[in-house]
Design an enzyme around this catalytic site. Structure first.
Site, mmCIF file in Angstrom:
data_model
loop_
_atom_site.group_PDB
_atom_site.id
_atom_site.type_symbol
_atom_site.label_atom_id
_atom_site.label_comp_id
_atom_site.label_asym_id
_atom_site.label_seq_id
_atom_site.Cartn_x
_atom_site.Cartn_y
_atom_site.Cartn_z
ATOM 1 N N LYS A 1 38.621 36.235 36.002
ATOM 2 C CA LYS A 1 38.556 35.796 37.401
ATOM 3 C C LYS A 1 39.772 34.945 37.784
ATOM 4 O O LYS A 1 40.585 34.580 36.937
ATOM 5 C CB LYS A 1 37.248 35.051 37.656
ATOM 6 C CG LYS A 1 36.013 35.940 37.431
ATOM 7 C CD LYS A 1 35.854 37.037 38.474
ATOM 8 C CE LYS A 1 35.042 38.231 38.048
ATOM 9 N NZ LYS A 1 33.620 38.111 37.960
HETATM 10 C C1 LIG Z 1 32.180 38.783 37.757
HETATM 11 C C2 LIG Z 1 31.237 39.020 38.856
HETATM 12 C C3 LIG Z 1 29.954 38.451 38.855
HETATM 13 C C4 LIG Z 1 29.370 37.755 37.650
HETATM 14 O O1 LIG Z 1 30.051 36.620 37.251
HETATM 15 P P1 LIG Z 1 29.673 35.916 35.848
HETATM 16 O O2 LIG Z 1 30.367 34.579 35.928
HETATM 17 O O3 LIG Z 1 30.232 36.782 34.756
HETATM 18 O O4 LIG Z 1 28.205 35.786 35.776
HETATM 19 C C5 LIG Z 1 29.172 38.588 39.995
HETATM 20 N N1 LIG Z 1 29.604 39.268 41.067
HETATM 21 C C6 LIG Z 1 30.815 39.865 41.092
HETATM 22 C C7 LIG Z 1 31.234 40.598 42.329
HETATM 23 C C8 LIG Z 1 31.669 39.787 39.978
HETATM 24 O O5 LIG Z 1 32.849 40.404 40.001
#
Ligand SMILES: *Cc1c(COP(=O)(O)O)cnc(C)c1O
Length: 378
Positions: A182
């Protein structure tokens, strides 16, 4: 030829030093660094409160729990997202109700939300896909008119805005992810921001077993018995995570600019190719540029991916439409044709590398490889 990695994080010696400092301090779990991160993050977004968690998934889950969403309730969301988005609704015992997306951006279509509202609907979870914000003015109006909660999935979008509106400002809560790929990361991690003081104090309980006092309170003040007020979970952010995130937050706008410039280069060089397009970037948008996706002909997409991999280019798919995945289609009877826009994007999309550490030479290689595969296939 060396591989163009799909993703590289932005951690530097600054974050390493900061983690080492935390490791030498008293607090490893939720303590002063978590508090500092929460305050800094809320301030960055012009929001009042931030609650740090172990992931987006757990953050969004306890938000729904704290809002009292459960069996018999419906939550409207998009099928063009990561599975975590609808999964948390199921974990609460509620039903995710998918609606179709805007074919130009891939973001949830507010008109479709309106049509899906029933007396059971309790909330809407819009996803700011790839880092471009949904139309939060339209969505928050629908929510107000129908007495619904709005929880923003901001896993792709910290730095974005649409018509000057930033994440959290027109919703009940916005939830972020600091997963390894991210925009800023602590390997795993998440946060919820809100302007609602009552929700914030519930979330603080829900992230730590339902206890009335945190470990830091118990440590820093004179002993007082704590109580258990709600049935909570265990998903509090640690000071190790927070110390990794703080330094990245200072540089996040710089990161966004370099990603924007790379994404624009891809668009300039590749969008004129036959049967190739990119998701639209709307006017009045500051796009967080979390992910760069290209849409190709659906029947060629998988071959495109395999051939780009042969060229040593890291690729991914974000996302195949969730309602067609085995679990959702088998348990809820969803089928092809239910959400044609999301299906077409899900079948056409491929994601190419986008991160500040990409070199000019690597960007050139991605473009040249894409053009060469396109020439071979189209
Ligand atoms: C990565 C992601 C999530 C989940 O995030 P985590 O921190 O891994 O739980 C939820 N929604 C979207 C759109 C994502 O890309």
């Amino acid at each position: 030829m060396s591989k163009v990695e799909f993703y590289k994080h932005n951690l530097t010696d600054e974050e390493r030093d900061s983690v080492l400092q935390t490791l030498s301090s008293v607090f490893l779990t939720t303590g002063p660094k978590t508090k500092e991160f929460e305050e800094t993050f809320a301030e960055y977004l012009d929001m009042k409160y931030c609650v740090g968690t172990t992931s987006w998934t757990m953050g969004a889950f306890i938000t729904l729990k704290a809002m009292g969403i459960g069996p018999g309730d419906e939550v409207i969301t998009t099928p063009l997202t990561f599975i975590a988005t609808p999964n948390i609704v199921l974990h609460c015992g509620a039903k995710p109700v998918f609606v179709d997306v805007d074919p130009k951006t891939g973001n949830i279509d507010p008109e479709e939300i309106k049509k899906a509202i029933t007396p059971k609907t309790k909330a809407i979870i819009p996803v700011h896909l790839y880092g471009q914000m949904c139309d939060m003015e339209a969505i928050s109006k629908i929510a107000k008119d129908n007495n619904l909660k709005v929880i923003e999935d901001c896993a792709h979008c910290i730095e974005g805005s649409y018509k000057g509106i930033k994440p959290g400002q027109l919703s009940d809560a916005a939830v972020f992810s600091f997963y390894a790929t991210k925009n800023i990361t602590s390997g795993e991690g998440g946060a919820i921001v809100t302007n609602d003081e009552d929700l914030q104090s519930e979330l603080i309980k829900y992230r730590l077993h339902g206890m009335s006092k945190s470990a830091a309170d118990r440590y820093s003040k004179k002993y007082n018995h704590w109580d258990m007020e709600v049935l909570g979970f265990k998903c509090n952010m640690t000071d190790i995570q927070a110390s990794m995130l703080l330094g990245q937050l200072d540089k996040i706008d710089e990161f966004r600019k370099s990603k924007e410039s790379i994404d624009n280069t891809y668009r300039d060089r590749l969008s004129s190719l036959k049967d190739v397009s990119f998701p639209a970037v709307l006017e009045d948008t500051v796009h967080a540029r979390h992910i760069s996706t290209i849409w190709v002909k659906p029947d060629l997409r998988d071959t495109f991916i395999s051939k780009l991999q042969d060229h040593n280019i890291g690729v991914a798919v974000n996302f195949r439409a969730v309602h067609l995945l085995k679990y959702y289609s088998e348990n809820f009877g969803y089928k092809r044709g239910d959400f044609p826009n999301a299906e077409l994007i899900g079948d056409s999309t491929l994601t190419i590398p986008l991160y500040p550490k990409l070199t000019e030479e690597e960007v050139n290689r991605v473009c040249e490889s894409f053009r060469s595969v396109h020439e071979e296939l189209c």
